[in-house]
Enzyme design. Structure first.
Site, PDB file in Angstrom:
ATOM      1  CB  SER A  42      -0.967  -0.026   1.187  1.00 54.18           C
ATOM      2  OG  SER A  42      -1.968   0.941   1.036  1.00 54.18           O
ATOM      3  CG  ASP A 125      -6.638  -2.800  -3.776  1.00 50.92           C
ATOM      4  OD1 ASP A 125      -7.366  -2.025  -3.131  1.00 50.92           O
ATOM      5  OD2 ASP A 125      -5.413  -2.910  -3.582  1.00 50.92           O
ATOM      6  CG  HIS A 157      -5.501  -2.361  -0.124  1.00 50.01           C
ATOM      7  ND1 HIS A 157      -4.620  -2.077  -1.156  1.00 50.01           N
ATOM      8  CD2 HIS A 157      -4.985  -1.779   0.973  1.00 50.01           C
ATOM      9  CE1 HIS A 157      -3.627  -1.349  -0.699  1.00 50.01           C
ATOM     10  NE2 HIS A 157      -3.819  -1.160   0.597  1.00 50.01           N
TER      11      HIS A 157
END
Length: 179
Positions: A42, A125, A157
């Site tokens: 991320s 995601d 995600h």
């Protein structure tokens, strides 16, 4: 620390991470400087790619998961909190976008060894949209930069269950194979 990254995500953190790495290298001559890797997910994936594009001679292997590539595509709640909007902060968005930094990655024809780069992302995601990693990958193709890409077809995600276990094995195998 929010003030330090205001409107330029990734820039101060890059300086901080590299200062930490350089301090480790200076204090520990036994560290193999030809085998340094970096991994993050991320925002950490964004930082992994920020570090490898800013310092392609330092890192031999990089694994970026679910990486933010360009803040203009990221969710407003988080993105605008730190970056403002692209119309108000065009320089910040241009400076931090990783699309224009693909050229810094080495290819086989360049002097020095290319970074072995793996990007992983969940295909569903909804936090960091697939557009991020696919845009970076497409730019790598256009510029002749090699990378490895592994999609998780049914995952969001935050990987969970068997996909998470598979992901950690994939990351470990990648570092074992190339580092």
């Amino acid at each position: 620390f929010e003030k330090a990254i205001d409107r330029y995500c990734g820039q101060r953190e890059l300086e901080d991470q590299m200062a930490g790495l350089n301090s480790l290298l200076e204090r520990n001559p036994w560290i193999d400087r030809d085998r340094i890797g970096v991994h993050g997910w991320s925002y950490g994936g964004f930082m992994t790619l920020t570090m490898t594009t800013a310092h392609p001679d330092i890192f031999k292997v990089a694994v970026a998961g679910g990486p933010v590539i360009d803040w203009k595509w990221y969710e407003i709640m988080y993105g605008e909190r730190y970056m403002d909007t692209e119309s108000v902060n065009p320089d910040g968005f241009a400076t931090t976008s990783l699309i224009g930094k693909v050229g810094a990655l080495k290819s086989a024809k360049d002097a020095g060894k290319p970074v072995k780069l793996l990007i992983c992302q969940g295909a569903v995601d909804d936090t960091v949209l697939w557009e991020h990693s696919l845009s970076f990958t497409q730019k790598c193709i256009l510029e002749g930069k090699q990378l490895d890409y592994f999609p998780y077809p049914c995952d969001e995600h935050n990987m969970a269950g068997k996909a998470r276990l598979h992901l950690y094995h994939k990351i470990t195998d990648y570092f074992d194979s190339w580092l």
